[in-house]
Design a protein around this motif. Structure first.
Motif, mmCIF file in Angstrom:
data_model
loop_
_atom_site.group_PDB
_atom_site.id
_atom_site.type_symbol
_atom_site.label_atom_id
_atom_site.label_comp_id
_atom_site.label_asym_id
_atom_site.label_seq_id
_atom_site.Cartn_x
_atom_site.Cartn_y
_atom_site.Cartn_z
ATOM 1 N N UNK A 405 0.820 -1.202 0.000
ATOM 2 C CA UNK A 405 0.000 0.000 0.000
ATOM 3 C C UNK A 405 0.854 1.251 0.000
ATOM 4 N N UNK A 406 0.242 2.362 -0.394
ATOM 5 C CA UNK A 406 0.929 3.653 -0.463
ATOM 6 C C UNK A 406 0.001 4.728 0.093
ATOM 7 N N UNK A 407 0.521 5.537 1.010
ATOM 8 C CA UNK A 407 -0.212 6.685 1.529
ATOM 9 C C UNK A 407 0.561 7.946 1.195
ATOM 10 N N UNK A 408 -0.160 8.956 0.721
ATOM 11 C CA UNK A 408 0.468 10.213 0.328
ATOM 12 C C UNK A 408 0.025 11.315 1.281
ATOM 13 N N UNK A 409 0.988 12.052 1.809
ATOM 14 C CA UNK A 409 0.707 13.210 2.665
ATOM 15 C C UNK A 409 1.431 14.418 2.097
ATOM 16 N N UNK A 410 0.873 15.600 2.340
ATOM 17 C CA UNK A 410 1.444 16.843 1.814
ATOM 18 C C UNK A 410 1.668 17.829 2.956
ATOM 19 N N UNK A 411 2.720 17.610 3.757
ATOM 20 C CA UNK A 411 3.026 18.583 4.816
ATOM 21 C C UNK A 411 3.515 19.900 4.220
ATOM 22 N N UNK A 412 3.411 20.967 5.008
ATOM 23 C CA UNK A 412 3.791 22.286 4.532
ATOM 24 C C UNK A 412 5.286 22.360 4.265
ATOM 25 N N UNK A 413 5.630 23.160 3.257
ATOM 26 C CA UNK A 413 7.027 23.358 2.911
ATOM 27 C C UNK A 413 7.625 24.550 3.632
ATOM 28 N N UNK A 414 8.727 25.050 3.113
ATOM 29 C CA UNK A 414 9.446 26.149 3.758
ATOM 30 C C UNK A 414 8.762 27.497 3.532
ATOM 31 N N UNK A 415 7.796 27.548 2.633
ATOM 32 C CA UNK A 415 7.041 28.773 2.402
ATOM 33 C C UNK A 415 5.651 28.418 1.938
ATOM 34 N N UNK A 416 4.782 29.435 1.832
ATOM 35 C CA UNK A 416 3.411 29.190 1.406
ATOM 36 C C UNK A 416 3.325 28.700 -0.025
ATOM 37 N N UNK A 417 4.359 28.938 -0.800
ATOM 38 C CA UNK A 417 4.378 28.536 -2.202
ATOM 39 C C UNK A 417 4.926 27.122 -2.401
ATOM 40 N N UNK A 418 5.313 26.464 -1.308
ATOM 41 C CA UNK A 418 5.955 25.157 -1.419
ATOM 42 C C UNK A 418 5.267 24.141 -0.515
ATOM 43 N N UNK A 419 5.341 22.895 -0.935
ATOM 44 C CA UNK A 419 4.834 21.797 -0.136
ATOM 45 C C UNK A 419 5.811 20.631 -0.210
#
Length: 774
Positions: A405-419
């Protein structure tokens, strides 16, 4: 001096320090601790006890601190009794902590366990040889054993743990388990279901009433987690059938007095069945309203379906997400017309902010090398987020044989324009070794051994070693595959094989073929792939009787074939094992004459489709058609073992192997044609009560035809057999069967019934297959 447990410690100390003196309580507090001694310990180190004592040499006497220290020592679980004696001296007091140890375990015997092995139990128990035997560990192990058996459905289990003295103060521990019988589900009831039958609901849940069919799956064994999952399955089924307000209000379970059976009741509120009214879009129209409108799978007038709702939300989210909006949200807003049972749905779209993928992290791959997984990704680091590429990356990872199985998460990056993008991988066993004895119609009894490793040393390499040895066939094959040859997206396979077949049951010759091949698979697009390979083999046709067909006699002896094969394949299936959507199309060409004696050309084309008909992918329609043509170069013959004869699983069921073929008019032996076409339509469906156990049923209709020309000359004898294409000679059959996705691979059992036949055809009503799909 009397000894007291720690609970009496304050009184004990008071007696000690008042005896022989007139000191008051305030003067006692001024006494200093001259020394701390430990006694009574035999196995437990002195330092282990001292670590749990807070009072130190030189401290003033503190009865509360001493009481707390005794509690800490007792709570360590090493001692059955702890108390303190104080020895008064002129300038202070010496504290002696006297402990009584729990005994060490000399050995542990487990008796009465048949369902669970002693090895498995020992891995989970705290009572082990060399460990402390104390009440907390004893109680914990009783609970552990009981929970394990309850999970398997043994609600009558009884566990008793006893200890007998051994040498050196140790004990022998006996764990006596009375397993009892499994507790089955005697009855499943549904209350409140007016519009859906009990039988329909029973077919939708994982639990099942006790019956002859459930002895394979254990679905009739009571499992609380499975019952809780059944609640969700019931509600989801209702939601997919238009019952927007349906819910399971309560679940009750009742265990019989003899603990041999459970009665389960589900209390259901159905509510009205809704049809769809107006479907609207509002909010951020990215990229535009027309494009978003095309993603709707729900139409006005349809029955409401939770599955269609979720699919629409996913389509809209993915479309918006393809333009960099990783945090886009789609919220369905419902407006019910209670009088007409109509629901209007408005999808409110909020795009969020546009982001770029700053970094991709992969976790959970304990065995697999990181680069093996990264090469499957279609979303790049540093690129704008694209939902479809993330989805495709997930699909490609899940198609790997060693990924569960694979789970994808998108935590915040170093700025609002990045993830950031985090992939949590769940690996599964990539290797297997199997050995067994089987039975088939041709071989009767055969021995089969197989070694398969799909992720050699975590590198993604694949290794296969197969051997089958029976009365008629002795096959051996070894194959090694590097899916990314030299670090490129090119699959390279090297194989060697030997097939020793006695086909006297069908023909009048035996054959031995040995050879090897090398092939490469090169992607042209995401779904289009090009394959090229070279193979060389040596075939020996032998044991041909003198009265056999002239065609067989003409090819008697040793033949060599060197051939180059090229194939283009287009694959959009959502699964390679049991697909429910997509297509798989192939076009291939083989040229033989690059080394070896035989010279021929072969062309084939096939097309397969998979279409889900049910709301939960329960019913899958799978049509397939294939055509082949082979032609020898001038002055050569098509090798006998490459000519076409059809019949059985994979071609036309209801006919035997070599059951449909060109035949020698004099001997009736199958000679094979140089052209063939087969077509089939499968309809897969769930088997009531066995859906979640990997079983599915199939009804089918097959058709096929072999035609062409075959000729040969031996001495003064010549034969020429010609059969032209004619729709009137197409063989057809219908039938049914079932398939089990077993740990060994797909197992298929089919019953085929020929509808249209020709003289000389050989029929076979029942057959089974191992390791291949219908």
């Amino acid at each position: 001096m009397r000894k007291h447990r720690w609970v009496l410690l304050p009184a004990t100390l008071l007696m000690l320090f008042l005896a022989g003196s007139a000191l008051a309580a305030d003067s006692m507090a001024q006494l200093r601790v001259l020394d701390i001694r430990i006694s009574g310990n035999q196995y437990i180190e002195k330092e282990t006890v001292l670590d749990r004592i807070s009072i130190r040499k030189g401290d003033f006497l503190n009865r509360k601190a001493i009481s707390k220290d005794v509690k800490n020592i007792f709570n360590s679980g090493f001692f059955s009794d702890v108390h303190v004696e104080g020895h008064r001296q002129a300038n202070g007091v010496v504290l002696e902590y006297i402990v009584k140890e729990y005994p060490l375990i000399a050995k542990v015997d487990v008796i009465g366990n048949e369902e669970v092995t002693t090895k498995d139990l020992n891995m989970r128990l705290k009572l082990k040889t060399g460990q402390i035997y104390n009440p907390p560990n004893r109680k914990a192990d009783i609970n552990t054993i009981r929970k394990g058996y309850l999970k398997k459905g043994y609600y009558q289990v009884a566990v008793n743990i006893s200890a007998e003295p051994a040498d050196n103060g140790r004990v022998n521990v006996t764990i006596n388990i009375d397993e009892g019988d499994k507790t089955h589900i005697r009855r499943i009831r549904f209350i409140g279901n007016q519009q859906v039958s009990d039988e329909e609901l029973r077919s939708r849940i994982a639990s099942s009433e006790m019956s002859l069919a459930t002895w394979i799956t254990d679905r009739d064994v009571f499992d609380r987690k499975r019952v809780a999952g059944d609640v969700q399955m019931i509600e989801q089924y209702y939601q997919n059938e238009g019952f927007l307000d349906a819910r399971v209000e309560s679940t009750s379970t009742s265990l019989s007095h003899d603990k041999q059976g459970f009665d389960i009741s589900y209390s259901i509120h159905e509510g009205p069945r809704y049809t769809l009214g107006e479907i609207r879009l509002q909010g951020d129209m990215v990229p535009d309203q027309q494009t978003l409108q095309e993603q709707l799978v729900m139409e006005s007038g349809d029955v409401y379906s939770l599955k269609d709702l979720r699919k629409t939300i996913n389509n809209l989210s993915e479309t918006v997400g393809d333009y960099g909006y990783a945090y886009a949200t789609v919220t369905p807003l419902f407006k019910r017309d209670l009088d007409r049972n109509i629901v209007d749905i408005t999808f409110d779209i909020e795009k969020g902010r546009e982001v770029y993928v700053e970094r991709i992290d992969i976790a959970g791959n304990e065995k697999t090398n990181d680069e093996v997984l990264r090469r499957e990704l279609r979303q790049d680091e540093g690129a704008r987020y694209a939902a479809s590429k993330v989805k495709r990356s997930k699909e490609r990872l899940k198609r790997l044989a060693f990924v569960e199985g694979v789970r994808v998460a998108l935590p915040k990056g170093s700025s609002d324009k990045k993830t950031k993008m985090r992939l949590d991988i769940t690996e599964k066993k990539s290797g297997s070794i199997s050995f067994g004895v089987g039975y088939s119609q041709v071989e009767k009894v055969f021995i089969q051994g197989k070694y398969n490793e799909k992720n050699v040393l975590g590198s993604g390499y694949q290794a296969d070693l197969n051997g089958t040895f029976g009365a008629k066939t002795k096959n051996f094959q070894l194959a090694l595959t590097d899916p990314y040859f030299f670090g490129q997206d090119i699959a390279a396979t090297l194989s060697g094989y030997r097939h020793d077949t006695s086909t006297q049951q069908f023909t009048s010759y035996d054959s031995v073929t040995a050879g090897g091949s090398v092939s490469f698979g090169i992607p042209l697009t995401e779904y289009l792939r090009y394959h090229i390979g070279y193979s060389y083999d040596v075939t020996n046709l032998k044991n041909i009787p003198a009265n056999a067909s002239i065609v067989l006699q003409a090819q008697k002896g040793r033949q060599t074939t060197g051939s180059i094969s090229q194939t283009i394949s287009y694959d959009t299936r959502n699964s390679t094992l049991a697909p429910t959507s997509g297509t798989f199309d192939q076009l291939g060409f083989t040229y033989a004459g690059v080394g070896g004696q035989n010279h021929f050309r072969e062309l084939f084309a096939s097309a397969s489709g998979f279409m889900s008909l049910g709301s939960e992918d329960d019913f899958v329609l799978a049509p397939r058609i294939e055509g082949r043509v082979i032609q020898a170069q001038s002055g050569y013959d098509v090798p006998l073992n490459r000519r076409y004869s059809i019949g059985g699983v994979g071609t036309v069921r209801g006919f035997d192997s070599y059951g449909i073929s060109l035949r020698d008019p004099a001997t009736n032996e199958p000679l094979g044609g140089d052209r063939q076409v087969t077509a089939t339509v499968n309809l897969f469906f769930p088997i009531p009560g066995m859906k979640t156990a990997g079983f599915r049923g199939v009804i089918f209709a097959d058709a096929g035809l072999v035609w062409g020309n075959v000729s040969a000359t031996v001495g003064a004898k010549t034969i020429n057999v010609t059969e032209r294409f004619s729709m009137s000679k197409v063989r057809t059959s219908v039938g049914w069967g079932f398939e089990w996705m077993s740990p060994m691979g797909p197992l298929g059992f089919v019953w085929g019934f020929p509808i249209k036949t020709q003289p000389g055809d050989i029929k076979r009503q029942f057959e089974f297959s191992i390791g291949s799909n219908f």
